[in-house]
Design a protein around this motif. Structure first.
Motif, PDB file in Angstrom:
ATOM      1  N   GLN A   1       0.847  -1.200   0.000  1.00  0.00           N
ATOM      2  CA  GLN A   1       0.000   0.000   0.000  1.00  0.00           C
ATOM      3  C   GLN A   1       0.879   1.246   0.000  1.00  0.00           C
ATOM      4  O   GLN A   1       1.132   1.851   1.031  1.00  0.00           O
ATOM      5  CB  GLN A   1      -0.919  -0.005   1.234  1.00  0.00           C
ATOM      6  N   THR A   2       1.363   1.587  -1.203  1.00  0.00           N
ATOM      7  CA  THR A   2       2.287   2.731  -1.307  1.00  0.00           C
ATOM      8  C   THR A   2       1.594   4.032  -1.652  1.00  0.00           C
ATOM      9  O   THR A   2       2.157   5.103  -1.495  1.00  0.00           O
ATOM     10  CB  THR A   2       3.354   2.453  -2.380  1.00  0.00           C
ATOM     11  N   GLY A   3       0.382   3.913  -2.255  1.00  0.00           N
ATOM     12  CA  GLY A   3      -0.310   5.130  -2.705  1.00  0.00           C
ATOM     13  C   GLY A   3       0.096   5.598  -4.101  1.00  0.00           C
ATOM     14  O   GLY A   3      -0.375   6.647  -4.551  1.00  0.00           O
ATOM     15  N   LEU A   4       0.939   4.839  -4.822  1.00  0.00           N
ATOM     16  CA  LEU A   4       1.399   5.203  -6.176  1.00  0.00           C
ATOM     17  C   LEU A   4       0.651   4.370  -7.205  1.00  0.00           C
ATOM     18  O   LEU A   4       0.644   3.133  -7.136  1.00  0.00           O
ATOM     19  CB  LEU A   4       2.905   4.972  -6.292  1.00  0.00           C
ATOM     20  N   VAL A   5       0.040   5.037  -8.222  1.00  0.00           N
ATOM     21  CA  VAL A   5      -0.795   4.366  -9.214  1.00  0.00           C
ATOM     22  C   VAL A   5      -0.008   3.372 -10.052  1.00  0.00           C
ATOM     23  O   VAL A   5      -0.445   2.247 -10.301  1.00  0.00           O
ATOM     24  CB  VAL A   5      -1.468   5.393 -10.137  1.00  0.00           C
ATOM     25  N   HIS A   6       1.261   3.758 -10.457  1.00  0.00           N
ATOM     26  CA  HIS A   6       2.024   2.849 -11.322  1.00  0.00           C
ATOM     27  C   HIS A   6       2.420   1.571 -10.563  1.00  0.00           C
ATOM     28  O   HIS A   6       2.567   0.510 -11.165  1.00  0.00           O
ATOM     29  CB  HIS A   6       3.272   3.546 -11.902  1.00  0.00           C
ATOM     30  N   ASN A   7       2.573   1.664  -9.235  1.00  0.00           N
ATOM     31  CA  ASN A   7       2.855   0.445  -8.456  1.00  0.00           C
ATOM     32  C   ASN A   7       1.644  -0.485  -8.461  1.00  0.00           C
ATOM     33  O   ASN A   7       1.780  -1.708  -8.595  1.00  0.00           O
ATOM     34  CB  ASN A   7       3.215   0.793  -7.012  1.00  0.00           C
ATOM     35  N   TYR A   8       0.464   0.101  -8.317  1.00  0.00           N
ATOM     36  CA  TYR A   8      -0.737  -0.711  -8.355  1.00  0.00           C
ATOM     37  C   TYR A   8      -0.933  -1.333  -9.739  1.00  0.00           C
ATOM     38  O   TYR A   8      -1.348  -2.494  -9.874  1.00  0.00           O
ATOM     39  CB  TYR A   8      -1.961   0.126  -7.980  1.00  0.00           C
ATOM     40  N   ALA A   9      -0.632  -0.558 -10.779  1.00  0.00           N
ATOM     41  CA  ALA A   9      -0.769  -1.081 -12.154  1.00  0.00           C
ATOM     42  C   ALA A   9       0.201  -2.233 -12.388  1.00  0.00           C
ATOM     43  O   ALA A   9      -0.148  -3.264 -12.984  1.00  0.00           O
ATOM     44  CB  ALA A   9      -0.506   0.044 -13.162  1.00  0.00           C
ATOM     45  N   PHE A  10       1.436  -2.062 -11.871  1.00  0.00           N
ATOM     46  CA  PHE A  10       2.425  -3.132 -12.013  1.00  0.00           C
ATOM     47  C   PHE A  10       1.969  -4.377 -11.265  1.00  0.00           C
ATOM     48  O   PHE A  10       2.089  -5.504 -11.767  1.00  0.00           O
ATOM     49  CB  PHE A  10       3.770  -2.649 -11.484  1.00  0.00           C
ATOM     50  N   SER A  11       1.409  -4.185 -10.064  1.00  0.00           N
ATOM     51  CA  SER A  11       0.948  -5.334  -9.280  1.00  0.00           C
ATOM     52  C   SER A  11      -0.190  -6.058  -9.983  1.00  0.00           C
ATOM     53  O   SER A  11      -0.237  -7.297 -10.012  1.00  0.00           O
ATOM     54  CB  SER A  11       0.472  -4.872  -7.900  1.00  0.00           C
ATOM     55  N   MET A  12      -1.106  -5.281 -10.613  1.00  0.00           N
ATOM     56  CA  MET A  12      -2.220  -5.895 -11.319  1.00  0.00           C
ATOM     57  C   MET A  12      -1.734  -6.676 -12.540  1.00  0.00           C
ATOM     58  O   MET A  12      -2.180  -7.791 -12.812  1.00  0.00           O
ATOM     59  CB  MET A  12      -3.219  -4.819 -11.763  1.00  0.00           C
ATOM     60  N   THR A  13      -0.769  -6.085 -13.267  1.00  0.00           N
ATOM     61  CA  THR A  13      -0.227  -6.758 -14.447  1.00  0.00           C
ATOM     62  C   THR A  13       0.492  -8.031 -14.036  1.00  0.00           C
ATOM     63  O   THR A  13       0.332  -9.096 -14.658  1.00  0.00           O
ATOM     64  CB  THR A  13       0.755  -5.824 -15.191  1.00  0.00           C
ATOM     65  N   LEU A  14       1.311  -7.935 -12.961  1.00  0.00           N
ATOM     66  CA  LEU A  14       2.033  -9.105 -12.472  1.00  0.00           C
ATOM     67  C   LEU A  14       1.067 -10.194 -12.030  1.00  0.00           C
ATOM     68  O   LEU A  14       1.273 -11.390 -12.292  1.00  0.00           O
ATOM     69  CB  LEU A  14       2.950  -8.708 -11.312  1.00  0.00           C
ATOM     70  N   GLY A  15      -0.017  -9.792 -11.423  1.00  0.00           N
ATOM     71  CA  GLY A  15      -1.006 -10.767 -10.989  1.00  0.00           C
ATOM     72  C   GLY A  15      -1.661 -11.476 -12.157  1.00  0.00           C
ATOM     73  O   GLY A  15      -1.879 -12.694 -12.129  1.00  0.00           O
ATOM     74  N   VAL A  16      -1.966 -10.693 -13.209  1.00  0.00           N
ATOM     75  CA  VAL A  16      -2.576 -11.303 -14.401  1.00  0.00           C
ATOM     76  C   VAL A  16      -1.618 -12.306 -15.024  1.00  0.00           C
ATOM     77  O   VAL A  16      -1.999 -13.416 -15.417  1.00  0.00           O
ATOM     78  CB  VAL A  16      -2.966 -10.211 -15.416  1.00  0.00           C
ATOM     79  N   VAL A  17      -0.325 -11.912 -15.127  1.00  0.00           N
ATOM     80  CA  VAL A  17       0.675 -12.797 -15.714  1.00  0.00           C
ATOM     81  C   VAL A  17       0.763 -14.090 -14.916  1.00  0.00           C
ATOM     82  O   VAL A  17       0.812 -15.201 -15.468  1.00  0.00           O
ATOM     83  CB  VAL A  17       2.051 -12.098 -15.778  1.00  0.00           C
ATOM     84  N   VAL A  18       0.789 -13.975 -13.596  1.00  0.00           N
ATOM     85  CA  VAL A  18       0.889 -15.160 -12.743  1.00  0.00           C
ATOM     86  C   VAL A  18      -0.324 -16.061 -12.927  1.00  0.00           C
ATOM     87  O   VAL A  18      -0.210 -17.287 -13.044  1.00  0.00           O
ATOM     88  CB  VAL A  18       1.048 -14.746 -11.257  1.00  0.00           C
ATOM     89  N   ILE A  19      -1.518 -15.480 -13.003  1.00  0.00           N
ATOM     90  CA  ILE A  19      -2.742 -16.274 -13.171  1.00  0.00           C
ATOM     91  C   ILE A  19      -2.775 -16.979 -14.518  1.00  0.00           C
ATOM     92  O   ILE A  19      -3.087 -18.171 -14.636  1.00  0.00           O
ATOM     93  CB  ILE A  19      -3.986 -15.378 -12.993  1.00  0.00           C
ATOM     94  N   VAL A  20      -2.398 -16.211 -15.590  1.00  0.00           N
ATOM     95  CA  VAL A  20      -2.392 -16.792 -16.933  1.00  0.00           C
ATOM     96  C   VAL A  20      -1.368 -17.914 -17.018  1.00  0.00           C
ATOM     97  O   VAL A  20      -1.626 -18.997 -17.560  1.00  0.00           O
ATOM     98  CB  VAL A  20      -2.116 -15.710 -17.999  1.00  0.00           C
ATOM     99  N   ALA A  21      -0.166 -17.678 -16.412  1.00  0.00           N
ATOM    100  CA  ALA A  21       0.883 -18.697 -16.454  1.00  0.00           C
ATOM    101  C   ALA A  21       0.441 -19.944 -15.716  1.00  0.00           C
ATOM    102  O   ALA A  21       0.666 -21.080 -16.166  1.00  0.00           O
ATOM    103  CB  ALA A  21       2.160 -18.137 -15.832  1.00  0.00           C
ATOM    104  N   ALA A  22      -0.195 -19.724 -14.611  1.00  0.00           N
ATOM    105  CA  ALA A  22      -0.670 -20.873 -13.849  1.00  0.00           C
ATOM    106  C   ALA A  22      -1.706 -21.657 -14.622  1.00  0.00           C
ATOM    107  O   ALA A  22      -1.772 -22.888 -14.578  1.00  0.00           O
ATOM    108  CB  ALA A  22      -1.243 -20.392 -12.513  1.00  0.00           C
ATOM    109  N   TYR A  23      -2.554 -20.925 -15.378  1.00  0.00           N
ATOM    110  CA  TYR A  23      -3.599 -21.586 -16.153  1.00  0.00           C
ATOM    111  C   TYR A  23      -3.018 -22.353 -17.333  1.00  0.00           C
ATOM    112  O   TYR A  23      -3.424 -23.481 -17.634  1.00  0.00           O
ATOM    113  CB  TYR A  23      -4.611 -20.540 -16.619  1.00  0.00           C
ATOM    114  N   LEU A  24      -2.009 -21.727 -18.036  1.00  0.00           N
ATOM    115  CA  LEU A  24      -1.444 -22.345 -19.234  1.00  0.00           C
ATOM    116  C   LEU A  24      -0.572 -23.538 -18.907  1.00  0.00           C
ATOM    117  O   LEU A  24      -0.544 -24.525 -19.669  1.00  0.00           O
ATOM    118  CB  LEU A  24      -0.634 -21.311 -20.019  1.00  0.00           C
ATOM    119  N   PHE A  25       0.145 -23.469 -17.812  1.00  0.00           N
ATOM    120  CA  PHE A  25       1.123 -24.534 -17.543  1.00  0.00           C
ATOM    121  C   PHE A  25       0.639 -25.527 -16.493  1.00  0.00           C
ATOM    122  O   PHE A  25       1.391 -26.363 -16.025  1.00  0.00           O
ATOM    123  CB  PHE A  25       2.460 -23.929 -17.085  1.00  0.00           C
ATOM    124  N   SER A  26      -0.614 -25.404 -16.101  1.00  0.00           N
ATOM    125  CA  SER A  26      -1.109 -26.364 -15.122  1.00  0.00           C
ATOM    126  C   SER A  26      -1.610 -27.630 -15.795  1.00  0.00           C
ATOM    127  O   SER A  26      -1.927 -27.625 -16.969  1.00  0.00           O
ATOM    128  CB  SER A  26      -2.244 -25.714 -14.318  1.00  0.00           C
TER     129      SER A  26
END
Length: 668
Positions: A643-668
């Motif tokens: 919880q830093t209060g910076l928008v680009h940090n939140y955007a990066f976290s959301m993108t990283l989360g999507v990548v992790v979810i997609v990777a988990a789905y593709l390689f599971s």
């Protein structure tokens, strides 16, 4: 007058409240001292009126209870705020108010110019109030309130000079050691209450009701346990082995405080309590034997220490411990009247001795002050030749010393000789009697020796002061010397109310007024001994005269030895000290009892306290609390990056989360 008994404790309480609340604003020492002394004088006049009314009644009617109000009531149990008037309580009321007034009057002159003058008299009045509650209360609970009150006031007065570490330490020592004894008192009270209530459905702590149910207490057994618990309380309050070491240190307080504690109030409480509970102690031979042995041992032990002390007040302090031992010896052999008799006579001559020592210290302080000397005004080695400069103090001090030494014709002779005779002839302890008498006789010899050692070192011989300091020595003012004169007179005549029967018969049948006066208080004990068939070995009148003669010889032998060592051949004490240095060091250092107590109790308690502080509290308790805080702080320190209060940090976290979810789905 009986209905006005409540005024006796109330007057000093009013004086304490007035000086405590308004003394700082009043400022005038005469007014403050007048309020304090006047309140005690009022109590004394009321006590005199009550005593006169009591004496006008037949012996069997000399008792009265005044209930002020019900204090505690629960089921069948009831404790009142009430006062008991009988021969024993009247003796104590007269002693506390009479001697107490003289000490208050003396204090006005002695404490002149002291910082906290009003505070001193506030405490002194409160002390008197507490003692009056103790001796006049009609039940054990009210007695215990006074019992604790004198303990509190002793702490306040011993530590009066609180800026001195030694005074603060002495006050705390007195307070703590008395708490040990008070624990015993409470155990005795609770055990008695449990036994009488649980076994016999008698729920009372009223003295007269307890005495009327004394038959319910068994011989020995639980009665012994109760009596020994009460006696533990007495050893603390009345400074007996093993709880005696606080009393000599109480010298840190002002000298009039020492007189009040040692003569009229606190230390007599234990003796009075056993006298009041005589109907219970008489039914426990074991408890009586313990009381007698402790009293005899304390009388002799403290007397040995007094022979080597050089502080004038400390000599008198150990003298008090020793004389209290005599009182407990009397109680332990069933001579309750003799113990109370010695309590009264001791109040007269010991108050005179302490106030006389205060007069000496007062004069020495001013003399040394003129010379700007750092010498100790209480050290007898700095005195000598004072009788020429202080004739009234010397004369009164000498009379009181003769009394405590047991010289015939003075108060101390009658009461001390009665105790020694009862120790020898009592029916309770069989072959132990000769040992008890021997301890008492040896203590009497040492008492005569060390008290006249004090007199000779202080008032006789060449002065050890400088010429300038000796020139400035002068007699104390009348406000100090007048109480000394009154107390010296009482030290002469105070014993004639208890002339022994063998002397009275020789003089034409003079009765022992003291014995007859206290007879109603100890009636149960007397009757119990008659029914128990305890008459002891028969002793002839010649035996009593013989032992009386021995006690007189002992007294004069002690005086003669002191004169030989400190007047005729003053070089002998130094030679003896050089010849037996280890013995002298042991006696001078009070047989190292303080050091033994420090090693066995004080230091282990301190070590335990330090461990609980630095070990358990700091390491365990603080460690756990601080450890939890550190874990929470570390975990929250990591989470704060989420919880830093910076928008680009939140955007990066959301993108990283999507990548992790997609990777988990593709390689599971």
């Amino acid at each position: 007058m009986f209905d006005l008994v409540w005024l006796i404790p109330l007057c000093p309480l009013i004086g304490s409240v007035i000086n405590g609340l308004f003394g700082k604003k009043i400022k005038n020492e005469t007014v403050i001292g007048g309020i304090a002394a006047g309140s005690v004088l009022c109590s004394f006049f009321v006590a005199c009126g009550i005593l006169m009314q009591l004496l006008s009644l037949p012996g069997e009617e000399r008792h009265f209870e005044k209930t002020i109000f019900t204090w505690i009531q629960s089921g069948q149990f009831k404790a009142d705020i009430g006062f008991l008037i009988d021969p024993l309580s009247c003796v104590m009321l007269m002693v506390v108010t009479g001697v107490g007034f003289l000490i208050h009057l003396y204090s006005i002159g002695y404490m002149h110019g002291e910082e906290g003058f009003y505070r001193y008299f506030c405490y002194l009045n409160l002390f008197t109030f507490s003692m009056l509650c103790l001796v006049s209360g009609n039940n054990l609970l009210l007695m215990f309130v006074g019992w604790e009150g004198v303990g509190l006031c002793s702490y306040l007065l011993i530590g009066y000079y609180f800026h001195k570490k030694s005074a603060g330490d002495a006050g705390k020592k007195a307070f703590v050691m008395n708490r040990v004894g008070d624990f015993g008192f409470l155990l005795g009270l609770f055990t008695m209450f449990w036994y009488l209530g649980g076994q016999h459905n008698v729920w009372t702590i009223n003295f007269r009701e307890l005495a009327s149910h004394a038959e319910l207490m068994p011989v020995g057994g639980v009665t012994t346990i109760i009596c020994l618990c009460f006696f533990l309380g007495a050893t603390g309050k009345s400074a007996q082995i093993p709880l005696y070491t606080w009393l000599p240190d109480a010298m840190e307080g002002p000298t009039p405080v020492s007189a009040l504690i040692h003569a009229a109030t606190m230390v007599t409480a234990g003796v009075y309590m056993i006298g009041r509970m005589n109907f219970m102690f008489i039914k426990s031979p074991t408890a009586l034997l313990v009381v007698a042995c402790v009293g005899a041992a304390t009388a002799l032990f403290a007397a040995t220490i007094g022979t080597a002390q050089n502080d004038i007040k400390r000599v008198l302090a150990y003298s008090t411990v020793s004389q209290l031992g005599y009182m407990f010896l009397a109680m332990g052999v069933g001579a309750f009247g003799a113990g109370i008799f010695h309590l009264m006579t001791h109040a007269f001559f010991k108050a005179c001795l302490f106030l006389g020592s205060g007069s000496v210290i007062h004069a020495m302080h001013h003399a040394l002050h003129h010379e700007h000397s750092d010498a100790d005004p209480q050290d007898m080695r700095n005195m000598g030749g004072l009788k020429a400069k202080m004739p009234i103090t010397f004369a009164t001090f000498l009379i009181a010393t003769l009394a405590i030494a047991g010289v015939p014709g003075l108060a101390g002779f009658f009461s001390k000789d009665e105790i020694l005779w009862q120790a020898f002839s009592n029916p309770h302890h069989g072959e132990m009697n000769i040992i008890l008498w021997g301890f008492g006789a040896c203590a009497a010899f040492l008492t005569a020796f060390y008290m006249f050692r004090l007199v000779f070192m202080t008032f006789f011989g060449e002065t050890r002061l400088s010429e300038k300091a000796f020139h400035h020595l002068h007699e104390s003012p009348w406000v100090i010397t007048l109480p000394l004169v009154v107390l010296a007179c009482l030290s002469i005549v105070g014993g004639y109310v208890g002339i022994p029967k063998v002397i009275g018969e020789t003089l034409g049948g003079i009765p022992n007024m003291w014995e007859h006066y206290l007879e109603p208080v100890f009636a149960y004990s007397t009757e119990y001994m008659k029914h128990a068939g305890a008459h002891g070995e028969a002793h002839s009148v010649a035996m009593e005269w013989g032992l009386m003669g021995v006690s007189v010889i002992i007294a004069f032998a002690g005086i003669g030895l002191a004169a030989a060592l400190y007047i005729v051949k003053p070089t002998i004490p130094a030679a003896f000290t050089n010849a037996f240095p280890a013995l002298h060091r042991a006696v001078y250092n009070k047989w190292y009892m303080d050091e033994i107590y420090d090693f066995a109790f004080v230091n282990p308690c301190k070590a335990l306290g330090n461990f609980l502080w630095k070990g358990f509290d700091v390491v365990v308790v603080d460690g756990c609390v601080n450890g939890v805080a550190a874990v929470v702080k570390g975990f929250s320190g990591m989470l704060r990056y989420v919880q830093t209060g910076l928008v680009h940090n939140y955007a990066f976290s959301m993108t990283l989360g999507v990548v992790v979810i997609v990777a988990a789905y593709l390689f599971s």
